[in-house]
Design a protein around this motif. Structure first.
Motif, PDB file in Angstrom:
ATOM      1  N   GLY A 153      85.105 -94.531  -6.539  1.00 22.27           N
ATOM      2  CA  GLY A 153      84.506 -95.511  -5.660  1.00 22.27           C
ATOM      3  C   GLY A 153      85.448 -96.565  -5.147  1.00 22.27           C
ATOM      4  N   THR A 154      86.517 -96.153  -4.522  1.00 21.15           N
ATOM      5  CA  THR A 154      87.264 -97.131  -3.763  1.00 21.15           C
ATOM      6  C   THR A 154      87.561 -96.517  -2.410  1.00 21.15           C
ATOM      7  OG1 THR A 154      89.276 -98.392  -3.563  1.00 21.15           O
ATOM      8  CG2 THR A 154      89.443 -96.375  -4.799  1.00 21.15           C
ATOM      9  N   SER A 155      87.332 -97.300  -1.364  1.00 14.99           N
ATOM     10  CA  SER A 155      87.670 -96.777  -0.043  1.00 14.99           C
ATOM     11  C   SER A 155      88.903 -97.482   0.492  1.00 14.99           C
ATOM     12  CB  SER A 155      86.498 -96.965   0.919  1.00 14.99           C
ATOM     13  OG  SER A 155      86.127 -98.306   0.968  1.00 14.99           O
TER      14      SER A 155
ATOM     15  N   TRP C 388      78.419-100.258   7.818  1.00 21.38           N
ATOM     16  CA  TRP C 388      79.364-100.170   6.706  1.00 21.38           C
ATOM     17  C   TRP C 388      78.621-100.149   5.386  1.00 21.38           C
ATOM     18  CZ3 TRP C 388      80.878-103.850   2.899  1.00 21.38           C
ATOM     19  CH2 TRP C 388      82.019-103.489   2.182  1.00 21.38           C
ATOM     20  N   PHE C 391      76.851 -96.824   4.920  1.00 19.88           N
ATOM     21  CA  PHE C 391      77.813 -95.792   4.520  1.00 19.88           C
ATOM     22  C   PHE C 391      78.142 -95.892   3.042  1.00 19.88           C
ATOM     23  CE2 PHE C 391      79.912 -95.499   8.959  1.00 19.88           C
ATOM     24  CZ  PHE C 391      78.837 -94.780   9.384  1.00 19.88           C
ATOM     25  N   GLN C 392      78.378 -97.131   2.611  1.00 21.35           N
ATOM     26  CA  GLN C 392      78.686 -97.345   1.196  1.00 21.35           C
ATOM     27  C   GLN C 392      77.615 -96.741   0.318  1.00 21.35           C
ATOM     28  OE1 GLN C 392      81.142-100.030  -0.074  1.00 21.35           O
ATOM     29  NE2 GLN C 392      82.042 -99.256   1.787  1.00 21.35           N
ATOM     30  N   VAL C 394      75.363 -94.444   1.030  1.00 23.03           N
ATOM     31  CA  VAL C 394      75.274 -92.980   1.087  1.00 23.03           C
ATOM     32  C   VAL C 394      76.413 -92.354   0.296  1.00 23.03           C
ATOM     33  CG1 VAL C 394      75.423 -91.001   2.620  1.00 23.03           C
ATOM     34  CG2 VAL C 394      74.065 -92.960   3.273  1.00 23.03           C
ATOM     35  N   ILE C 395      77.611 -92.888   0.458  1.00 19.53           N
ATOM     36  CA  ILE C 395      78.750 -92.308  -0.235  1.00 19.53           C
ATOM     37  C   ILE C 395      78.622 -92.504  -1.734  1.00 19.53           C
ATOM     38  CG2 ILE C 395      81.228 -92.569  -0.615  1.00 19.53           C
ATOM     39  CD1 ILE C 395      81.527 -93.070   2.317  1.00 19.53           C
ATOM     40  N   ASN C 396      78.194 -93.703  -2.104  1.00 19.95           N
ATOM     41  CA  ASN C 396      78.082 -93.974  -3.528  1.00 19.95           C
ATOM     42  C   ASN C 396      77.077 -93.055  -4.197  1.00 19.95           C
ATOM     43  OD1 ASN C 396      76.558 -95.811  -5.757  1.00 19.95           O
ATOM     44  ND2 ASN C 396      78.764 -96.004  -5.774  1.00 19.95           N
ATOM     45  N   LYS C 397      76.006 -92.761  -3.479  1.00 20.89           N
ATOM     46  CA  LYS C 397      74.994 -91.878  -4.025  1.00 20.89           C
ATOM     47  C   LYS C 397      75.480 -90.429  -4.002  1.00 20.89           C
ATOM     48  CE  LYS C 397      70.685 -92.176  -5.483  1.00 20.89           C
ATOM     49  NZ  LYS C 397      70.387 -92.936  -6.682  1.00 20.89           N
ATOM     50  N   PHE C 490      80.159-101.104  -2.781  1.00 19.49           N
ATOM     51  CA  PHE C 490      80.536-100.237  -3.891  1.00 19.49           C
ATOM     52  C   PHE C 490      81.993 -99.855  -3.820  1.00 19.49           C
ATOM     53  CE2 PHE C 490      75.970 -99.022  -3.481  1.00 19.49           C
ATOM     54  CZ  PHE C 490      75.587 -99.588  -4.668  1.00 19.49           C
ATOM     55  N   ASN C 491      82.484 -99.690  -2.596  1.00 23.64           N
ATOM     56  CA  ASN C 491      83.802 -99.075  -2.445  1.00 23.64           C
ATOM     57  C   ASN C 491      84.858-100.020  -1.927  1.00 23.64           C
ATOM     58  OD1 ASN C 491      82.334 -96.852  -3.038  1.00 23.64           O
ATOM     59  ND2 ASN C 491      82.130 -96.218  -0.924  1.00 23.64           N
ATOM     60  N   GLY C 492      84.617-101.289  -2.004  1.00 19.58           N
ATOM     61  CA  GLY C 492      85.670-102.166  -1.527  1.00 19.58           C
ATOM     62  C   GLY C 492      85.092-103.373  -0.832  1.00 19.58           C
ATOM     63  N   THR C 493      85.998-104.173  -0.345  1.00 18.09           N
ATOM     64  CA  THR C 493      85.636-105.466   0.212  1.00 18.09           C
ATOM     65  C   THR C 493      86.021-105.498   1.678  1.00 18.09           C
ATOM     66  OG1 THR C 493      86.180-106.370  -1.931  1.00 18.09           O
ATOM     67  CG2 THR C 493      85.944-107.931  -0.142  1.00 18.09           C
ATOM     68  N   ILE C 494      85.170-106.064   2.497  1.00 17.64           N
ATOM     69  CA  ILE C 494      85.626-106.335   3.855  1.00 17.64           C
ATOM     70  C   ILE C 494      85.516-107.816   4.131  1.00 17.64           C
ATOM     71  CG2 ILE C 494      85.235-104.122   4.967  1.00 17.64           C
ATOM     72  CD1 ILE C 494      82.649-105.310   6.075  1.00 17.64           C
TER      73      ILE C 494
END
Ligand code: SF4
Lengths: 302, 189, 610
Positions: A153-155, C388, C391-392, C394-397, C490-494
């Motif tokens: 879980g890192t993009s 964004w 997407f997070q 959906v991807i996380n799941k 889940f996958n990072g910070t913006i």
């Protein structure tokens, strides 16, 4: 902050110089493949500066504004790009989706400007470019989704690269062989290399979106294109080839990837636009989904 | 305070310097627009491909007049094509150069007495370099290109400026032969 | 008398609706100006009192109606009333085109009343009544546009939604014993929970225009008067999202769990339908020639995003969905208003008949541009933030099949939003429109406000996300981590402000490069590369018909499947009707009496069983 911005602009400039030089070298290499001598390695620089030295035409404010927005968007995207593990302007903010979507601002600017020229061939070119994008982007994003899931879980592009450098983890092009193939094909589509070069098609629609450009506007679009290629190839390196610890490794990987793509492209002819779409939605999408399912649910990762 | 050692350049001198630098780029990156009107065009494929490889001079084909630097007129021009040629030439972005191929563009060649073909191209648009022959050798073609590069370096490739300065003269010739350059008829409305 | 009371606001609005009708009878323009004043008043009252926590919920005059202020209700109410207020500025300019001018103003205000009631109640019956009130008042707004046919379709689909909602309400009541929303949703369990889940989804789908209940959306949005279209897309559709939040998030269906993704089967099915909705909406939007219909299908596909996100149902997903509600409401309202501004001058929204409007209406063009950047989910606009987050989620799941739809819709949106840009605003300037001018100031003003808000939601989303976090916590999920400027998924910070800032830097650098070099020569649009051919007709050089023809050819065979299915269902129903008519409604009274007796006795029997 100012330092970061300068580093970012430096990355953009680096990308421009690197890709322009690579472009020239690759023209030389392709020329050798075709038994020619080929241009000087710095030919692309000459071309771009020549364009800046000419007097262009303008079709109204949107024509100019679109070009500025295109180059601006691409420069902004490049500013977020990590080059090596250490050379990165905004640490922690190099999210994969930023690249995909901020790149789109540049594309939108270019499309807008092209359509604003009033030439129907430009609009057709834009139509084809967008259609091609619809084709290659979906399989690619599914593969990247798999990668994000696998890294826990890192993009963040640089973190994905770092993940592959940990001992015991393979590069994703090896770990996900199907996905790797999809990514290569998608990359060819992104760069507009030969089988997917439909939206430029000089002999058919007179270079598509670029039909009305000359002089500095075309020069700026060339700069934009070089930086775009830099971004896309770098993304591939970071996501699939384990990134780069040092600048030398990065340059080597960059050279290998770009040259390989050029060599593949030099032996292909052009697809029709609907063939591009059908092609991408047949095998690459199928492979990407298969890869996602076996990697995420079954955990079969090499 | 003005420096005593370096007298500052005048605007004219600066422009001249920039122009010379620009000339370096321009002559090493000539993008062609091929107007393949006649049989001379057959000399271009060998010039482009591995036999003579013009890419080593930085030359390459381009798709539209906006992008191109040099217009190649390869052979005889009927009145109908001349109209299009002039239209295309005027669309090119400056500075722009013209290379005329074959005796047809020089004096009419073997079509000199045809009612449908013009004889001297340089009466209608300014030609920088002529490549003589019917058809010219590929060596001659390549030589013509290097000549053009030399002319750009010596600032003697001034055709496009000439077209601006003596525009009335060119326009008069065009009108004399063609009647109307940009035709308006039932097919084009 | 308390001016901060919801009841008061409602009644004032209702009264001014009648007032608008009376004034409109005397002077149609004045009547429509009343709509502006009233909707501005409602918006300001809701936002001001609501976010200061001053809204009073006691009722003094209205019987049986109870109110409650929830965070989510407030969020939806402020979004939708804001859209209503912005759109109302267009009413005076369009009022002359309608047949029933006074009625229009009244119904416009009445739909607003219905909306307020739905969002601020804690009682299912009140909710249902106001829901229907909105449906009915908006239904009569539609036929004032191009055609009346779409109204029937809207009514039919809405009825399905309303019945589904009603059944769901009764199901919940049968378990909880009251019409209270919180109790009802909390106490329903077992198989009934699954049924309620499905019924509420159907109700939401009908309002959002999701597959397979999507047919009304493009027809209504294409045919309704231009401002009404904007209201529908930016406001009324969001009722569906509100119901969806209730059903999809607060209910836990129990069918069986799909182990691999840890998701309930019923949820997965709904998410799958959401993803189909996205794909169908995108594909259909790509092939529309009418700009309004195109945007209508885009609304449908955006509705799909909301559904997908809500079914996933964790903190990020819910905030993504809610932020998407807001971002899409503003963006689509702005886009529709821009198209409406063009249509007012040209009397058409067909892209094949328009071209080069940018030279006449540059501000409208910029508004449309900003709106579509947001709709396509491109930074630095609001749509990017919500997409964004979705997407997070959906991807996380880890949902690759659903991700196909989600990604396809997001890339496909570049295609369809670009088409009006290229064909309607850019390209050759057609001679018949050369004399047109920019829209008047009071039409430009709301569009500019909306654009400003689109940019604000994209650059500094954190204030609004903070509000959304409160809702997320109310709904029992974990709040999204936000700091002053950044959002962590889940996958990072913006860092949206950073992205926009860098975009600004990039554009600045590009601008410097641009002005350093020689000035360009201005040429006209017709002086363009034609391969040496002389063309003097603008239409011939304007590429707008069948824009995506090569792509459309790949799927145009399949697009009418849904219509055909519905047609055959309609025929079947008509046959059944004939059958009943034949046996039950004959001319012989004794047969009728016989059936009446049977039915009554059956009913009595049923009563005793209950
Ligand atoms: S010069 Fe000779 S080869 Fe060239 S076009 Fe004329 S006739 Fe043909």
């Amino acid at each position: 902050m100012v330092v970061n911005i300068l580093v970012g602009l430096g990355v953009a400039l680096f990308g421009f110089v690197l890709q322009t030089a690579m472009g020239g070298i690759n023209r030389k290499i392709v020329a050798r493949v075709q038994k020619r001598i080929g241009p000087k390695w710095y030919q692309e620089f000459i071309d771009i500066f020549k364009l800046f030295s000419k007097r262009s035409v303008s079709h109204g404010w949107i024509f100019d504004f679109g070009v500025i927005m295109a180059l601006g968007g691409i420069i902004a995207t490049a500013m977020f790009m990590p080059v090596t593990a250490n050379i990165i302007a905004f640490e922690g903010y190099d999210n994969f989706f930023i690249f995909v979507y901020l790149l789109a601002v540049g594309m939108l600017g270019m499309a807008m400007s092209a359509s604003g020229s009033g030439n129907p061939l430009a609009s057709i070119g834009v139509m084809r470019a967008l259609t091609t994008m619809l084709a290659y982007e979906v399989p690619f994003m599914i593969v990247v989704m798999t990668i994000i899931k696998l890294t826990g879980g890192t993009s963040s592009v640089s973190e994905i690269a770092a993940f592959q450098q940990i001992a015991g983890n393979n590069w994703f092009i090896i770990a996900l062989p199907l996905g790797g193939i999809v990514a290569i094909i998608s990359l060819m589509g992104m760069l507009g290399k030969k089988p997917f070069e439909t939206y430029i098609a000089p002999a058919e629609i007179a270079s598509g979106p670029m039909v009305e450009y000359g002089g500095k506007q075309l020069g700026m679009l060339f700069v934009m294109h070089e930086i775009t290629v830099f971004i896309e190839v770098s993304l591939f390196i970071h996501l699939f080839l384990g990134g780069a610890a040092t600048l030398g490794v990065y340059l080597l990987k960059y050279f290998l990837v770009y040259t390989a793509l050029n060599l593949i492209s030099s032996v292909y002819a052009r697809f029709k636009i609907d063939q591009v779409v059908v092609f991408f939605y047949k095998w690459p999408l199928f492979m990407a989904v298969t890869q996602a399912i076996i990697a995420i649910y079954l955990g079969w990762v090499i | 305070m003005k420096s005593t050692k370096f007298s500052p350049m005048t605007q004219e001198q600066i422009d001249k310097k920039w122009w010379e630098i620009g000339n370096y780029f321009r002559r090493n990156s000539l993008w062609m627009l091929m107007y393949c009107t006649g049989c001379c065009a057959i000399e271009l494929p060998p010039a482009m491909t591995s036999a003579y490889d013009m890419e080593r001079l930085g030359m390459g084909p381009m798709a539209t007049p906006r992008q191109a630097d040099v217009l190649l007129v390869t052979g005889y021009l009927s009145l109908k094509t001349l109209r299009r040629l002039i239209y295309t030439y005027e669309q090119m972005s400056e500075p722009k150069y013209v290379v005329g191929f074959g005796s047809c563009t020089i004096n009419g060649g073997i079509y000199h007495d045809s009612h449908a073909v013009i004889n001297k191209l340089d009466q209608y648009i300014p030609v920088d370099v002529y490549v003589a022959g019917c058809m010219p050798n590929t060596e001659a073609v390549m030589n013509g290109f290097t000549d053009l590069m030399g002319m750009i370096k010596n600032k003697t490739a001034r055709g496009w400026l000439d077209y601006k300065e003596r525009n009335d003269w060119y326009k008069k010739n065009q009108l004399d032969s063609l009647g109307e350059v940009l035709v308006h008829d039932e097919f084009h409305e | 008398m308390n001016f901060a009371s919801i009841e008061m606001i409602l009644m004032i609005t209702l009264a001014s609706g009648v007032l608008a009708y009376l004034i409109g009878k005397l002077n149609a323009k004045l009547g429509s100006i009343v709509t502006i004043l009233v909707s501005m008043y409602v918006t300001i009252a809701v936002i001001y009192f609501g976010y200061n926590g001053e809204l009073v919920i006691t009722t003094e005059y209205l019987p049986l109606v109870t109110f409650k202020v929830t965070n989510i209700g407030l969020f939806f109410a402020s979004t939708v009333t804001f859209v209503f207020a912005m759109v109302s500025f267009f009413n005076p300019f369009f009022i002359d085109k309608y047949k029933f001018k006074a009625l229009y103003s009244m119904l416009y205000i009445f739909s607003l009343v219905g909306i307020l009631g739905v969002f601020f109640t804690d009682n299912f019956m009140t909710l249902f009544v106001f829901f229907e009130f909105t449906v009915w008042s908006s239904m009569f707004l539609i036929p004032m546009g191009k055609s009346t046919k779409s109204t029937t379709l809207y009514f039919a689909m809405s009825t399905i939604g309303s019945f589904a909602l009603l059944y769901a309400i009764f199901l919940m009541r049968s378990q909880s014993g009251s019409f209270d929303i919180d109790q009802g949703l909390a106490m329903v369990s077992g198989a009934k929970a699954t049924w309620t889940y499905i019924l509420l989804s159907v109700a939401a789908f009908a309002k959002l225009g999701a597959f397979p209940l999507h047919l009304w959306l493009p027809k209504v949005l294409g045919d309704a008067p231009d401002p009404v279209t904007a209201v529908f897309s930016g406001g009324l559709e969001k009722l569906g999202a509100f119901v969806a939040v209730m059903g999809l998030v607060r209910l836990a269906p129990v069918s069986f769990n799909i182990g691999a993704i840890d998701m309930d089967f019923a949820r997965y099915v709904i998410a799958f339908i959401g993803s189909i909705t996205i794909i169908i909406g995108t594909l259909m939007a790509i092939r529309q020639d009418d700009a309004k219909k195109l945007l209508a299908y885009s609304s449908m596909s955006n509705g799909g995003y909301i559904i997908v996100a809500l079914t996933i149902g964790n903190g990020i997903a819910i905030s993504g969905a809610l932020y998407h509600v807001l971002a899409h409401a503003i963006a689509s309202a702005a886009a529709f208003l821009a198209i409406a501004a063009v249509a007012r001058k040209t009397n058409t929204t067909k892209m094949s008949e328009l071209g080069g409007m940018i030279h006449n209406m540059p501000i409208t063009y910029m508004v449309y541009l900003i709106a579509i950047i947001s709709m396509a989910g491109i930074p630095p606009m609001g749509g990017f933030i919500s997409k964004w987050m979705i997407f997070q989620a959906v991807i996380n799941k880890g949902l690759p099949i659903i991700a196909i739809g989600v990604f396809f819709g997001s890339i496909g949106s570049f295609l369809y939003v670009f088409r009006p840009l290229a064909a309607l605003f850019l390209g050759q300037q057609l001679p018949e429109y050369k004399h047109l001018k920019e829209a008047p100031f009071f039409m430009v003003l709301p569009m500019i406000i909306l654009s400003g808000l689109i940019i604000y939601t994209g650059v500094l989303p954190n204030y609004i996300l903070g509000k959304i976090n409160e809702i997320v916590v109310d709904l029992g999920a974990t709040a999204v981590t936000i700091t002053e400027y950044t959002i962590t998924g889940f996958n990072g910070t913006i860092h949206p402000a950073l992205i926009s800032g860098m975009f600004g830097v990039g554009v600045f650098v590009a601008f410097l490069i641009f002005i350093t070099f020689k000035k360009s020569k201005k040429v006209t649009l017709m002086d363009t590369y034609t391969a040496g051919e002389f063309i003097y007709t603008e239409e011939l050089l304007h590429y707008s018909v069948d824009f995506y023809a090569p792509l459309e050819r790949l799927y145009e065979k399949y697009i009418h499947i849904m219509e055909k299915t519905y047609d055959s269902i309609r025929n079947k129903i008509a046959e059944v009707g004939h059958f009943f008519k034949y046996y039950f409604f004959t001319n012989k009274p004794e047969v009728s009496v016989f059936w009446i007796v049977i039915i009554v006795s059956l009913l009595l029997w049923g009563e005793s069983l209950w």
